[in-house]
Design a protein around this motif. Structure first.
Motif, mmCIF file in Angstrom:
data_model
loop_
_atom_site.group_PDB
_atom_site.id
_atom_site.type_symbol
_atom_site.label_atom_id
_atom_site.label_comp_id
_atom_site.label_asym_id
_atom_site.label_seq_id
_atom_site.Cartn_x
_atom_site.Cartn_y
_atom_site.Cartn_z
ATOM 1 N N SER A 1 46.870 29.196 22.006
ATOM 2 C CA SER A 1 45.564 29.429 22.616
ATOM 3 C C SER A 1 45.702 29.113 24.097
ATOM 4 C CB SER A 1 44.504 28.530 21.972
ATOM 5 O OG SER A 1 43.248 28.716 22.581
ATOM 6 N N VAL A 2 45.428 30.078 24.960
ATOM 7 C CA VAL A 2 45.687 29.905 26.392
ATOM 8 C C VAL A 2 44.450 30.241 27.197
ATOM 9 C CG1 VAL A 2 48.148 30.414 26.121
ATOM 10 C CG2 VAL A 2 46.548 32.271 26.649
ATOM 11 N N THR A 3 44.368 29.689 28.402
ATOM 12 C CA THR A 3 43.294 30.020 29.326
ATOM 13 C C THR A 3 43.548 31.400 29.937
ATOM 14 O OG1 THR A 3 44.438 29.076 31.249
ATOM 15 C CG2 THR A 3 43.075 27.571 29.906
ATOM 16 N N GLU A 4 42.534 31.948 30.594
ATOM 17 C CA GLU A 4 42.716 33.264 31.206
ATOM 18 C C GLU A 4 43.752 33.206 32.318
ATOM 19 O OE1 GLU A 4 39.961 36.353 33.644
ATOM 20 O OE2 GLU A 4 39.535 36.148 31.496
ATOM 21 N N ASP A 5 43.794 32.129 33.080
ATOM 22 C CA ASP A 5 44.800 32.015 34.139
ATOM 23 C C ASP A 5 46.209 32.005 33.559
ATOM 24 O OD1 ASP A 5 42.984 32.034 36.182
ATOM 25 O OD2 ASP A 5 42.921 29.854 36.445
ATOM 26 N N THR A 6 46.395 31.278 32.466
ATOM 27 C CA THR A 6 47.704 31.259 31.809
ATOM 28 C C THR A 6 48.031 32.627 31.230
ATOM 29 O OG1 THR A 6 47.476 28.913 31.271
ATOM 30 C CG2 THR A 6 49.084 30.165 30.011
ATOM 31 N N LEU A 7 47.019 33.286 30.672
ATOM 32 C CA LEU A 7 47.218 34.625 30.120
ATOM 33 C C LEU A 7 47.704 35.588 31.208
ATOM 34 C CD1 LEU A 7 46.932 36.578 27.730
ATOM 35 C CD2 LEU A 7 44.534 36.924 28.412
ATOM 36 N N LYS A 8 47.094 35.508 32.392
ATOM 37 C CA LYS A 8 47.526 36.366 33.499
ATOM 38 C C LYS A 8 48.977 36.089 33.874
ATOM 39 C CE LYS A 8 43.045 37.001 35.790
ATOM 40 N NZ LYS A 8 42.285 36.758 37.032
ATOM 41 N N THR A 9 49.364 34.824 33.852
ATOM 42 C CA THR A 9 50.747 34.468 34.159
ATOM 43 C C THR A 9 51.699 35.048 33.110
ATOM 44 O OG1 THR A 9 50.044 32.424 35.248
ATOM 45 C CG2 THR A 9 52.350 32.554 34.544
ATOM 46 N N ILE A 10 51.281 34.986 31.843
ATOM 47 C CA ILE A 10 52.100 35.571 30.765
ATOM 48 C C ILE A 10 52.265 37.074 30.982
ATOM 49 C CG2 ILE A 10 52.156 36.091 28.299
ATOM 50 C CD1 ILE A 10 50.850 33.341 27.837
ATOM 51 N N PHE A 11 51.165 37.745 31.339
ATOM 52 C CA PHE A 11 51.251 39.183 31.625
ATOM 53 C C PHE A 11 52.202 39.446 32.788
ATOM 54 C CE2 PHE A 11 46.767 39.724 29.817
ATOM 55 C CZ PHE A 11 47.234 40.279 28.635
ATOM 56 N N TYR B 1 40.724 41.839 34.134
ATOM 57 C CA TYR B 1 41.303 40.597 34.668
ATOM 58 C C TYR B 1 41.123 40.419 36.175
ATOM 59 C CZ TYR B 1 43.392 40.708 30.058
ATOM 60 O OH TYR B 1 43.565 40.773 28.692
ATOM 61 N N PHE B 2 40.696 41.479 36.873
ATOM 62 C CA PHE B 2 40.542 41.365 38.324
ATOM 63 C C PHE B 2 39.208 41.946 38.784
ATOM 64 C CE2 PHE B 2 45.033 41.128 37.468
ATOM 65 C CZ PHE B 2 45.441 40.062 38.270
ATOM 66 N N LYS B 3 38.212 41.843 37.914
ATOM 67 C CA LYS B 3 36.895 42.397 38.237
ATOM 68 C C LYS B 3 36.260 41.702 39.437
ATOM 69 C CE LYS B 3 34.636 39.561 34.647
ATOM 70 N NZ LYS B 3 35.892 38.986 34.112
ATOM 71 N N ASP B 4 36.630 40.449 39.698
ATOM 72 C CA ASP B 4 36.035 39.716 40.818
ATOM 73 C C ASP B 4 36.661 40.071 42.160
ATOM 74 O OD1 ASP B 4 34.373 38.385 39.053
ATOM 75 O OD2 ASP B 4 35.750 36.684 38.808
ATOM 76 N N THR B 5 37.841 40.690 42.140
ATOM 77 C CA THR B 5 38.526 40.977 43.407
ATOM 78 C C THR B 5 38.772 42.468 43.648
ATOM 79 O OG1 THR B 5 40.660 40.591 42.299
ATOM 80 C CG2 THR B 5 39.676 38.734 43.502
ATOM 81 N N PHE C 1 51.602 43.540 40.115
ATOM 82 C CA PHE C 1 50.976 43.448 41.434
ATOM 83 C C PHE C 1 49.811 42.473 41.490
ATOM 84 C CE2 PHE C 1 52.633 47.790 40.768
ATOM 85 C CZ PHE C 1 53.680 47.741 41.682
ATOM 86 N N HIS C 2 49.874 41.433 40.704
ATOM 87 C CA HIS C 2 48.788 40.461 40.701
ATOM 88 C C HIS C 2 48.455 39.915 42.087
ATOM 89 C CE1 HIS C 2 48.817 39.355 36.115
ATOM 90 N NE2 HIS C 2 48.727 40.646 36.329
ATOM 91 N N PRO C 3 49.439 39.528 42.915
ATOM 92 C CA PRO C 3 49.091 39.010 44.253
ATOM 93 C C PRO C 3 48.285 40.011 45.080
ATOM 94 C CG PRO C 3 51.362 38.464 43.734
ATOM 95 C CD PRO C 3 50.894 39.418 42.665
ATOM 96 N N THR C 4 48.655 41.283 45.017
ATOM 97 C CA THR C 4 47.922 42.313 45.767
ATOM 98 C C THR C 4 46.525 42.499 45.200
ATOM 99 O OG1 THR C 4 49.976 43.479 46.273
ATOM 100 C CG2 THR C 4 47.938 44.729 46.488
ATOM 101 N N LEU C 5 46.383 42.440 43.889
ATOM 102 C CA LEU C 5 45.070 42.617 43.276
ATOM 103 C C LEU C 5 44.136 41.456 43.592
ATOM 104 C CD1 LEU C 5 46.128 44.004 39.771
ATOM 105 C CD2 LEU C 5 45.494 45.286 41.816
#
Length: 396
Positions: A216-226, A123-127, A96-100
């Motif tokens: 070694s990946v960025t956090e944005d890439t890590l979220k995509t992997i998840f 990973y979604f502390k800002d939103t 549910f990344h888009p909703t988060l």
């Protein structure tokens, strides 16, 4: 309070919605259920009738798996009224990344696994400002429902669940990454890691696989992997369901399967494996549970969470036989109010299951202890209380 709830194309969620509405009404709250499948105007749950309800302030909206915060029009209504939107996730937040990332302003998230809560915080502390753990709950049978004597129940071991061939989920992943061999290899290795160590969470398996591949990946890439790990998450669930059923089938246990897809399981033609039905309404599964001595559970990879199958089993005066989680270990005791097996030692499962069937006195004591605990702490009445309490205190 004036509260909106929702019907969707997920039948079980509609059943949950009915349970929550009944609890809210019993506390004096005004409710309206909006059918997001867009029924005809004359339907009591139509958008036309919702518009009338929404002409006055809506204090609270409650949905499952983000169903009420995916539509810009609804988000606009919630923000206009400063509505508290409660989103109850029944599945992992990686779906549910888009909703988060995008939702209404006054948004409150509940997760059924403590690891899921930490995932959202990380990973979604800002939103997502408000996220908390809330266990599943079960349905209390009607007080006039007769309890079937244990020894007269029709089904020795019942498993109410869906089955897909694990490889079919991996094949879906391969189609998504048809042009990316590295990602295909990554997820196959991740799946292998989960098979090798069933205690790993999906998040832990991602990090282990990253370490093994040296990525070694960025956090944005890590979220995509998840996010794309959903295919592996499905595959490992089905792999373990496959193993558990296969183990009991080979041991000669009388096993009854309720749910779609089991005709594709390797044990489908065993004389001791019986398919009851393909797909039935959620409420009807409770009737089957009540007619089973043991109800089997295989956790959907919730390593620190709960599952409604356990609570419903006990409230139907049946015995849950389940693998465990950190939460279960903290709140139940094997042999006292629940029966446990270990995915890492499935060779012991037949002895456990057949022993419980043989020792009727012990099984009935476990059921009675578990029933009292769930009736006191894990019902839809408790769920309504938790929601209202969290909103009232702000203790997320």
């Amino acid at each position: 309070m004036r509260t909106t709830l929702f019907y969707t194309d997920t039948e079980s969620f509609n059943f949950f919605t009915d349970q929550l509405e009944k609890e809210l009404k019993s506390r004096g709250h005004e409710t309206f259920i909006l059918d997001l499948m867009n029924p005809a105007a004359e339907d009591p749950h139509s958008y036309i009738n919702f518009v009338q309800f929404a002409s006055q302030k809506i204090d609270l909206a409650i949905c499952f798996d983000g169903m009420c915060v995916r539509d810009d029009l609804l988000i606009g209504i919630w923000d206009a009224w400063n509505t508290a939107v409660v989103d109850i996730l029944m599945d992992p937040p990686l779906r549910f990344h888009p909703t988060l990332k995008k939702h209404s302003r006054n948004y409150f998230l509940f997760c059924c696994d403590r690891d899921h809560v930490e995932y959202v915080k990380r990973y979604f502390k800002d939103t997502v400002s408000h996220v908390a753990f809330m266990p599943h709950v079960g349905v209390i049978p009607d007080q006039n429902t007769e309890i079937i004597p244990y020894e007269r129940r029709r089904y020795d071991i019942l498993f109410s669940a869906t089955y897909y061939n694990p490889q079919s989920k991996l094949a879906e992943m391969e189609q998504v990454f048809a042009e990316n061999k590295d990602m295909r290899s990554f997820y196959h290795l991740m799946y292998h890691n989960l098979i090798e160590d069933s205690s790993l969470t999906t998040e832990q398996a991602v990090f282990l696989t990253l370490h093994q591949t040296g990525w070694s990946v960025t956090e944005d890439t890590l979220k995509t992997i998840f996010r794309c790990a959903e295919y592996v998450d499905w595959a490992i669930r089905m792999y373990q369901r496959e193993r558990v059923v296969d183990t009991l089938a080979k041991a000669g246990a009388e096993l009854y399967l309720l749910g779609r897809g089991w005709e594709n399981h390797s044990s489908a033609k065993c004389p001791n494996v019986h398919r009851i039905s393909d797909r039935i309404p959620y409420a009807q599964t409770l009737t089957y549970m009540a007619d089973a001595k043991i109800n089997l559970n295989v956790f959907p990879w919730f390593k620190a969470g709960t599952h409604d199958r356990i609570f419903n089993t006990l409230l139907q005066h049946s015995l849950p036989l389940t693998d465990t989680s950190l939460w279960v270990d903290e709140n139940f005791a094997d042999g006292k109010d629940i029966a446990l097996y270990d995915l890492k030692h499935l060779e012991l499962l037949p002895e456990i299951a057949l022993g419980l069937l043989k020792d009727t006195d012990m099984s009935e004591k476990i059921i009675e202890n578990g029933y009292r605990k769930v009736l006191r702490k894990f019902t839809w009445s408790n769920c309504a209380d938790w929601i209202l309490e969290k909103l009232g205190t702000g203790h997320f």
